[in-house]
Design an enzyme around this catalytic site. Sequence first.
Site, short mmCIF file in Angstrom:
data_model
loop_
_atom_site.label_atom_id
_atom_site.label_comp_id
_atom_site.label_asym_id
_atom_site.label_seq_id
_atom_site.Cartn_x
_atom_site.Cartn_y
_atom_site.Cartn_z
N GLU A 292 18.96 -100.01 -90.44
CA GLU A 292 18.80 -98.96 -89.51
C GLU A 292 17.33 -98.29 -89.74
OE1 GLU A 292 22.40 -96.33 -89.98
OE2 GLU A 292 21.51 -94.78 -89.22
N TYR B 39 5.22 -90.60 -62.20
CA TYR B 39 3.90 -90.43 -61.57
C TYR B 39 3.36 -90.93 -60.39
CZ TYR B 39 3.31 -86.49 -65.20
OH TYR B 39 3.20 -85.48 -66.03
#
Lengths: 387, 387
Positions: free
Chosen positions: B215, B119
């Site tokens: 995990e 942006y």
Amino acid sequence: MAKSRKSSKRPDPLAEERGDAILSRQDERTLERIYQLAESIVECAEKDSEPIFAIPARSLGNVSFNEEKRVLQMGAKTTNRELFNLSQAKSFMQTTLVAAGAKRLIEMGKTTSIRGLYYMLKHDIKSTKEPTFHDQGECDPIIEDCEVLLEALREELHLFADKRGDMVGNITIVDSGDEIDCSRMGSGGYAIPSIVEPSVIQFKECKAKFVLHVEKNTVWQRFNEDKFWKKHNCVLTHGNGQPPRGVRRLLNRLHNELGLPIYCLLDNDPWGYYIYSVVKQGSINLAYESERMATPEAKFIGLRSRDFARCGLSEGVKISLSDVDRKRAKQIAEYPWFVHKKDWQREIDDMLTNGFKLEVEALVSRSISYMTEEYVPRLLKEGDFLD
Amino acid sequence: MAKSRKSSKRPDPLAEERGDAILSRQDERTLERIYQLAESIVECAEKDSEPIFAIPARSLGNVSFNEEKRVLQMGAKTTNRELFNLSQAKSFMQTTLVAAGAKRLIEMGKTTSIRGLYYMLKHDIKSTKEPTFHDQGECDPIIEDCEVLLEALREELHLFADKRGDMVGNITIVDSGDEIDCSRMGSGGYAIPSIVEPSVIQFKECKAKFVLHVEKNTVWQRFNEDKFWKKHNCVLTHGNGQPPRGVRRLLNRLHNELGLPIYCLLDNDPWGYYIYSVVKQGSINLAYESERMATPEAKFIGLRSRDFARCGLSEGVKISLSDVDRKRAKQIAEYPWFVHKKDWQREIDDMLTNGFKLEVEALVSRSISYMTEEYVPRLLKEGDFLD
């Protein structure tokens, strides 16, 4: 709750399974309800009658918007779950299994994920090859049944959801005995846990005057780096998109127990509206939890359809609305808590007329800290929110 | 780096844009490289010659496994990016834009997301309707080009990625000046930021003897609730699936600077293998960052294919392998760092022979804390890992 029940004489055949967890008052209450459920079955057996659970219906038809409390609520409709019914016997068994699993967790003083509970309860039924649950998808709705049947939030059954979302700001909390000063949490922040009930999290000291809740962790990082919460004496949270249960419950507690106003900085798109709706009124699927998970007084601080012109953003930041966006926007405009609000109707109309949506990050096109130094401070000062 | 360059005389036409950020030595180094890149263009202009960037090729053909360092590395191949080439002029312009954007960020002492940078740089080119970037997808590869061209990690260009992943344990760090004792972080934990470079995060004190990296956040919650890190004197991290850059870089630093062994508790499935591979050797797409992001000495502590029998798990925990799983497993077996390892070949074979995969949560079917009280402690004691 079950159709017939006796007041608690508390049989405890599984006492040997108990850990030595010290039970909170909340845990005692939840256990009490699980015992009552079990006793209702025993009672039926003793009377040679059929045990039946009357489970509050979680269907859309049993959800309504309570205009006074301004949250979604469940109605009084219930569905029978019968043991002597070939199509319901299995889910009856599963319901008692989940309740028994919650009992074990509470008594051990441990928590697990819904995945963990599934593995905990999954086994082949004795002398058969029939598993108690075929897959997670069979277990999840039963967990929700138990929540409404036992009038307990999932967290009170010692089940946790995914956690994501962080907090910094002028507040000191106690989490599991550890005192955490959220004004000293660096660039990373305090990771909001999945279970934020008072038994786990207590508020120790709060100087902050409000909460700024932003949608994305990347935006949160910008606000934290600019120490927005220090300059404006607030608490800064995010929920990485649609905030998970822990974050919503924490916002609810920050508002109700500490009186902090909640301002939500979300994208100018249907997804941003929806996130606001969930934070404010609760989720349609889980209406039974709204009173403790939703914050009807939460305000929407932006982004707004007018901001493209008002903030002098460049052409390039526009993202065209898709057909799905348009459809979704119209659905949201019909939500009972938006339908009578002129400001929201105008806001959604404006977006549809614009034909484009805007992300909070679009403000970066003005300057890197425009959102923290100009946009939000101005709206706060002017009290310019959507409600 | 650019094909011709002059040593730094440092023109600084944009000095007025500078904030008063105090630059770290690393920031000075990165800025120096950006200046050199700019000077190479000026020099070409002065000589009436064409400015060309020689960008190290990020293609698979230019990636190899360094057997000695045991990480993925980029080769010496470069691709020219020419200004006087109709098909390359735009990406030449974009490359200078991204470098200029990084320069502004560094000089202001601010960071932003890749979305924010997009942006920041997006605008219509003067007197045209042509945008500098059509969409994020056009900007992201240019950022990667700049990383290799400037020999700087994305974080050193002051760009941050998504953050997810939390840490607790016997370590005290300093994050942006705040001292954070990770043994006093309650149930939530310290949220690992996206940028964990030494300029942001310093290690103050570490009693821990190793790192257990799991995990999933739900498994992490189980280990934290059981205070595993306290009993076993370690640091406990998770990365919510494939760990994001911040978590991988932190593991790398914990290993290399504090000498902590890294043990990874991942699912017994191709995805778990892949996560291990990324933590250990780096990602194929981003081979240029491996030396600082990967930890070749990381060990795989489970789950293993043998665990179904060895841990006495019940039938119900098996999840059948799909065709995609089988294909993926065979691809992973061919990775250069697995192909010569008998243990890994056997492990992957065993999974294929089993015909099913196992999640870490399957251990809950033994008991809620089997993973924290028996499984991991036994493997740690026996030193029974895959490497």
